[in-house]
Design a protein around this motif. Structure first.
Motif, PDB file in Angstrom:
ATOM      1  N   GLU A 220       0.836  -1.206   0.000  1.00 50.34           N
ATOM      2  CA  GLU A 220       0.000   0.000   0.000  1.00 50.34           C
ATOM      3  C   GLU A 220       0.867   1.251   0.000  1.00 50.34           C
ATOM      4  N   ARG A 221       1.968   1.207   0.735  1.00 54.71           N
ATOM      5  CA  ARG A 221       2.889   2.350   0.757  1.00 54.71           C
ATOM      6  C   ARG A 221       3.472   2.589  -0.633  1.00 54.71           C
ATOM      7  N   ASN A 222       3.860   1.512  -1.303  1.00 46.90           N
ATOM      8  CA  ASN A 222       4.401   1.653  -2.651  1.00 46.90           C
ATOM      9  C   ASN A 222       3.387   2.289  -3.599  1.00 46.90           C
ATOM     10  N   MET A 223       2.125   1.892  -3.440  1.00 43.37           N
ATOM     11  CA  MET A 223       1.077   2.427  -4.299  1.00 43.37           C
ATOM     12  C   MET A 223       0.925   3.937  -4.069  1.00 43.37           C
ATOM     13  N   ILE A 224       0.911   4.352  -2.792  1.00 44.85           N
ATOM     14  CA  ILE A 224       0.761   5.777  -2.465  1.00 44.85           C
ATOM     15  C   ILE A 224       1.944   6.571  -3.008  1.00 44.85           C
ATOM     16  N   MET A 225       3.151   6.064  -2.764  1.00 43.46           N
ATOM     17  CA  MET A 225       4.341   6.788  -3.201  1.00 43.46           C
ATOM     18  C   MET A 225       4.447   6.817  -4.723  1.00 43.46           C
ATOM     19  N   GLN A 226       3.993   5.749  -5.355  1.00 47.85           N
ATOM     20  CA  GLN A 226       4.041   5.708  -6.813  1.00 47.85           C
ATOM     21  C   GLN A 226       3.143   6.781  -7.420  1.00 47.85           C
ATOM     22  N   VAL A 227       1.911   6.929  -6.896  1.00 45.27           N
ATOM     23  CA  VAL A 227       1.014   7.926  -7.478  1.00 45.27           C
ATOM     24  C   VAL A 227       1.508   9.338  -7.156  1.00 45.27           C
ATOM     25  N   LEU A 253       5.898  12.909   8.483  1.00 42.67           N
ATOM     26  CA  LEU A 253       5.077  11.908   9.174  1.00 42.67           C
ATOM     27  C   LEU A 253       5.683  10.516   9.165  1.00 42.67           C
ATOM     28  N   TYR A 254       6.365  10.173   8.065  1.00 43.47           N
ATOM     29  CA  TYR A 254       6.819   8.782   7.888  1.00 43.47           C
ATOM     30  C   TYR A 254       8.290   8.727   7.498  1.00 43.47           C
ATOM     31  N   TYR A 255       9.096   9.468   8.200  1.00 46.23           N
ATOM     32  CA  TYR A 255      10.527   9.550   7.912  1.00 46.23           C
ATOM     33  C   TYR A 255      11.165   8.164   7.809  1.00 46.23           C
ATOM     34  N   GLU A 256      10.785   7.289   8.727  1.00 47.03           N
ATOM     35  CA  GLU A 256      11.419   5.971   8.788  1.00 47.03           C
ATOM     36  C   GLU A 256      11.079   5.104   7.580  1.00 47.03           C
ATOM     37  N   LYS A 257      10.087   5.519   6.775  1.00 47.81           N
ATOM     38  CA  LYS A 257       9.674   4.730   5.612  1.00 47.81           C
ATOM     39  C   LYS A 257      10.334   5.206   4.310  1.00 47.81           C
ATOM     40  N   LEU A 258      11.218   6.173   4.391  1.00 47.17           N
ATOM     41  CA  LEU A 258      11.757   6.806   3.187  1.00 47.17           C
ATOM     42  C   LEU A 258      12.874   6.047   2.462  1.00 47.17           C
ATOM     43  N   PRO A 259      13.605   5.117   3.100  1.00 42.17           N
ATOM     44  CA  PRO A 259      14.814   4.572   2.452  1.00 42.17           C
ATOM     45  C   PRO A 259      14.643   4.125   1.014  1.00 42.17           C
ATOM     46  N   GLN A 260      13.570   3.405   0.701  1.00 36.66           N
ATOM     47  CA  GLN A 260      13.453   2.867  -0.650  1.00 36.66           C
ATOM     48  C   GLN A 260      12.973   3.898  -1.674  1.00 36.66           C
ATOM     49  N   TYR A 261      12.627   5.114  -1.193  1.00 38.92           N
ATOM     50  CA  TYR A 261      12.111   6.135  -2.116  1.00 38.92           C
ATOM     51  C   TYR A 261      13.023   7.358  -2.213  1.00 38.92           C
ATOM     52  N   ILE A 262      14.012   7.461  -1.329  1.00 36.05           N
ATOM     53  CA  ILE A 262      14.756   8.709  -1.208  1.00 36.05           C
ATOM     54  C   ILE A 262      15.541   9.041  -2.478  1.00 36.05           C
ATOM     55  N   GLU A 263      16.069   8.040  -3.154  1.00 37.54           N
ATOM     56  CA  GLU A 263      16.833   8.333  -4.377  1.00 37.54           C
ATOM     57  C   GLU A 263      15.927   8.903  -5.460  1.00 37.54           C
ATOM     58  N   THR A 264      14.735   8.326  -5.590  1.00 39.37           N
ATOM     59  CA  THR A 264      13.784   8.833  -6.582  1.00 39.37           C
ATOM     60  C   THR A 264      13.359  10.260  -6.236  1.00 39.37           C
ATOM     61  N   ARG A 310      14.823   7.330  17.878  1.00 36.82           N
ATOM     62  CA  ARG A 310      14.710   6.984  16.468  1.00 36.82           C
ATOM     63  C   ARG A 310      16.100   7.023  15.835  1.00 36.82           C
ATOM     64  N   VAL A 311      16.223   6.387  14.713  1.00 34.98           N
ATOM     65  CA  VAL A 311      17.499   6.348  13.994  1.00 34.98           C
ATOM     66  C   VAL A 311      17.498   7.454  12.951  1.00 34.98           C
ATOM     67  N   CYS A 312      18.566   8.224  12.929  1.00 39.80           N
ATOM     68  CA  CYS A 312      18.707   9.260  11.910  1.00 39.80           C
ATOM     69  C   CYS A 312      19.445   8.665  10.718  1.00 39.80           C
ATOM     70  N   ALA A 313      18.793   8.639   9.573  1.00 38.88           N
ATOM     71  CA  ALA A 313      19.403   8.071   8.363  1.00 38.88           C
ATOM     72  C   ALA A 313      20.400   9.025   7.720  1.00 38.88           C
ATOM     73  N   ARG A 314      20.446  10.283   8.171  1.00 40.75           N
ATOM     74  CA  ARG A 314      21.392  11.283   7.687  1.00 40.75           C
ATOM     75  C   ARG A 314      21.288  11.487   6.171  1.00 40.75           C
ATOM     76  N   TYR A 315      20.037  11.557   5.707  1.00 41.10           N
ATOM     77  CA  TYR A 315      19.819  11.809   4.278  1.00 41.10           C
ATOM     78  C   TYR A 315      20.387  13.163   3.869  1.00 41.10           C
ATOM     79  N   VAL A 316      20.172  14.165   4.699  1.00 38.39           N
ATOM     80  CA  VAL A 316      20.625  15.518   4.358  1.00 38.39           C
ATOM     81  C   VAL A 316      22.148  15.558   4.307  1.00 38.39           C
ATOM     82  N   HIS A 317      22.793  14.868   5.226  1.00 45.48           N
ATOM     83  CA  HIS A 317      24.250  14.809   5.247  1.00 45.48           C
ATOM     84  C   HIS A 317      24.767  14.211   3.945  1.00 45.48           C
ATOM     85  N   ALA A 318      24.098  13.136   3.500  1.00 44.61           N
ATOM     86  CA  ALA A 318      24.544  12.472   2.269  1.00 44.61           C
ATOM     87  C   ALA A 318      24.294  13.341   1.042  1.00 44.61           C
TER      88      ALA A 318
END
Length: 778
Positions: A220-227, A253-264, A310-318
């Motif tokens: 369901e998350r993939n469907m939402i992010m895809q649209v 709201l869903y920072y922890e769910k971003l890993p598979q979408y952040i590059e896109t 929570r774990v900081c993925a350090r997206y901004v740092h990267a």
């Protein structure tokens, strides 16, 4: 009513004041005579095909407004009346008519109907009412019998979006959430017309808070992010804006769910920032600002050592080395020369985001920004100069101070010189950046630059109101640097410049353009900070300022008041002048005594004017006088007491009530036993404050603490008030709140602090023995 309702609604929008007033009176009369009948008539007007679309729209908006209010108390009263004053049959008729309007081919009526249905739905769904609403709305999404099926889908999705915007998460069960989400995602399909897709995307944005369960499900998350990601590539500008806004909301709201979408998302946002229209670029920037804020919050939680880290993925740092050049080149150089200081545009959005990136990644951003500054600071094109200074100002918070020590010292002479630039935006940004340096890196300012800095800031106070306001901010921060310098030293580094700066600020407060950019307020704030941190060798100047301010305050009582704007101007000026008197009173100790008669006389006149803006400041100034002259204040209390009592009972303007409580505490500490003759009435007022549900809860902790001030002041004489006081303290100690609401949690902490202060005052007042102490529950 029905025959002339449409014309009355139209007249209520008339430019003719007399006609408008008559129409509004008639509408108010109908509402008061029978709310149910009036609301039914409005719903019928909204639903009647063949009528003028504007009239139908006005009926819908008026109907919605009978249920809507920004103020929480007013909104609660309107919800109560919906159930108490509108019978079941009328409510059912209104709901049915409003739902039917969604099928109207008249767009004005259909869109107004969406707002009405959503407002009623939000009220009723919170009470688990109108269970059939959702199924009826979902049926609209598959209907094929409407005159305009696309319009029906659009307004239905608008309705869902409005409902989601108002509802609390717990008001929507998981089945309903799934159904809503299915309808919304279906509305965002590529083969839908743009109006439907835009409405669907807006509804998705408003529903994201309810979809945690759906985001936990990968499919369901993939469907939402895809649209959503697909919508960012639409040809429709509005759809792209809302899609990027939704991605920013997902980041929060869903920072922890971003890993598979952040590059896109990284690729989509950077492309949009560089190549898309400004309104779309700004929302793409908002994604990175939201991501920065989320990572800053996580890093702060980790630093605080909370249990559930929570774990900081350090997206901004990267991404910093990629996003920073884009922000510098594609946003900061796109200034709006005609925009005012608070204008929100791509340049402002990029600057804020750059500052957030600096706070998030620290030193990592410095090299890129300094290279940009060096390449642009001396260019002939004003946009390059302004952008480079803005970039430097934005990285002053985040990197280590020692990393910026050299750059700050190098930049100071250039920034000071730039205060005389030919372009107003360059001067404005230079003054703001100097203010930031004074605030964050004052110890890095080379000693030899203080004099040219002060001289140039003084000159800038005579510039345009925009530049002068920023110069005031810089003077304020420069004066604040000396906050911890002991007055006993007799002098400080600002003493040689104190009188000219004060004189220039006083002149600035009376400029003809004082209303622009809050210039008068900014100048008085800077003046207050200078006075608050003045050295002893400038005390004579401070006393001269006091005399000027007292004269100005006296002059406000003879100002010509011929309009509401004139009254507001006078009230605001009195408030500002009272604030200066308050600061001076607290700053010059016993030297204030010869002026107290004049001060109190003027303050009594301010209090007598009964204006909320100045009254609060006047009360705090009374408290400052009491705190400074102690027992010498007793002669003023009888004249002030009626105003204190009135303001302690001012439940509608709670800030005034709060100021009165604080002032009484100051008087208690100053006069001690001398307050005894006044205590009966004050204690009565304080108990009423605690019992009155209309009084804003923010006042109540101070009220509780005030009992401790009274007990400390009058000692054993407090025993007559002990029983009701302890009862109130016990009730307050048993206050329960939702731990999910941060504001309520903070309020509970303040309440407990007030309770403890009261108990401390009571026990230290030596009015109860140890056995009674042991019986008190804290």
């Amino acid at each position: 009513m029905a025959d002339d309702l449409g014309s009355i609604l139209l007249n209520a929008q008339s430019r003719d004041l007399a006609a408008r007033n008559l129409a509004e009176q008639q509408l108010g009369q109908w509402e008061n005579q029978s709310l149910a009948q009036f609301m039914v008539a409005l719903a019928q007007e909204l639903a009647r095909e063949g009528l003028d679309g504007n009239s139908r729209q006005l009926a819908g908006l008026h109907l919605k407004n009978l249920l809507l209010a920004r103020d929480a108390a007013v909104a609660a009263e309107k919800r109560r009346r919906w159930y108490a004053d509108v019978d079941d049959r009328s409510r059912a008729q209104i709901k049915a008519l409003s739902l039917d309007v969604l099928r109207s081919p008249t767009a004005q009526a259909a869109h107004a109907g969406a707002q009405v249905v959503a407002k009623i739905g939000a009220i009723e769904m919170q009470g688990k009412q109108w269970p059939e609403l959702l199924s009826q709305l979902l049926n609209n999404m598959t209907a094929s019998d409407a005159v305009d099926c696309d319009l029906l889908k659009t307004v239905t999705l608008e309705t869902l979006g409005y409902v989601c915007e108002e509802l609390q998460e717990e008001s929507v069960d998981q089945l309903a959430t799934n159904q809503i989400l299915t309808a919304i995602v279906d509305g965002m399909r590529d083969d839908r017309v743009d109006t439907v897709r835009v409405a669907a995307c807006r509804a998705l944005l408003n529903s994201l808070a309810f979809t945690r369960h759906n985001f936990d499900n990968e499919a369901e998350r993939n469907m939402i992010m895809q649209v959503l990601c697909g919508a960012t590539k639409s040809s429709n500008d509005r759809l792209r804006v809302i899609a990027f806004e939704s991605l920013a909301r997902v980041a929060s709201l869903y920072y922890e769910k971003l890993p598979q979408y952040i590059e896109t998302i990284f690729a989509l946002t950077l492309t949009a920032i560089q190549q898309d229209k400004e309104e779309v670029s700004m929302m793409a920037i908002e994604f990175w600002s939201a991501l920065c804020e989320e990572e800053l919050e996580i890093l702060e939680e980790i630093e605080d050592g909370g249990e559930q880290q929570r774990v900081c993925a350090r997206y901004v740092h990267a991404a910093a080395t990629h996003i920073t050049p884009v922000l510098l080149q594609s946003t900061l150089l796109k200034q709006d020369e005609q925009g005012d200081q608070d204008a929100w545009n791509i340049s402002a959005a990029g600057a804020i985001c750059l500052g957030l990136v600096a706070q998030t990644v620290g030193d990592r951003i410095v090299a890129d920004v300094l290279a940009f500054v060096e390449a642009n600071i001396l260019k002939s094109e004003w946009r390059c100069r302004e952008a480079s200074i803005m970039a430097f100002g934005q990285i002053l918070d985040g990197p280590k101070p020692e990393t910026l020590a050299g750059p700050v010292q190098t930049a100071m002479p250039v920034l000071i010189q730039t205060l005389g630039d030919d372009h107003v935006l360059v001067k404005d940004t230079a003054a703001w950046t100097l203010a930031r340096i004074c605030e964050l890196h004052s110890q890095r300012i080379p000693q030899g630059f203080l004099q040219p800095l002060v001289e140039q800031l003084s000159n800038a106070l005579q510039d345009t109101s925009r530049v002068a306001a920023q110069a005031c901010f810089a003077v304020h921060n420069l004066a604040q640097v000396f906050e911890r310098t002991p007055q006993e030293r007799g002098t400080n580094a600002l003493s040689p410049f104190f009188q000219p700066l004060v004189t220039r600020l006083l002149t600035t407060t009376e400029r003809h353009d004082w209303q622009e950019n809050n210039l008068r307020g900014q100048a008085y704030e800077a003046l207050n900070m200078l006075i608050q941190n003045h050295a002893l060798d400038t005390r004579p100047v401070v006393i001269q300022v006091l005399q000027v301010v007292l004269q100005r305050l006296h002059g406000t009582f003879s100002m010509a008041i011929v309009s509401q704007d004139d009254k507001v101007e006078r009230d605001q000026l009195q408030s500002l002048l009272c604030s200066v008197i308050q600061v001076i009173t607290r700053g010059i100790d016993g030297d204030i005594l010869p002026f107290c008669d004049h001060i109190i006389t003027l303050l009594l006149q301010v209090l007598n004017n009964e204006n909320a803006i100045a009254c609060e400041e006047a009360l705090m100034t009374v408290g400052a006088v009491a705190s400074t002259i102690d027992h010498n204040f007793e002669k003023y209390l009888a004249g002030l007491f009626p105003f204190l009592v009135k303001d302690l009972r001012n439940y509608s303007e709670w800030q005034i009530c709060s100021a009165a409580v604080g002032t009484w505490g100051d008087i208690c500490r100053a006069l001690e036993l001398q307050i005894l003759p006044y205590c009966d009435e004050v204690v009565c007022c304080l108990l009423e404050d605690l019992q009155n549900p209309a009084l804003n809860r923010q006042v109540k902790p101070a009220v509780l603490a005030c009992f401790g001030d009274i007990a400390l002041a009058i000692g054993g004489n407090f025993v007559k008030y002990l029983s009701p006081t302890l009862q109130m303290l016990d009730q307050a100690a048993h206050t329960e709140i939702s731990k999910d609401d941060e504001e309520l949690v903070e309020y509970l902490g303040m309440l407990r602090e007030g309770i403890l202060e009261a108990y401390i005052g009571i026990t230290q007042g030596s009015i109860i023995n140890s056995a009674e102490c042991a019986s008190i529950y804290i």
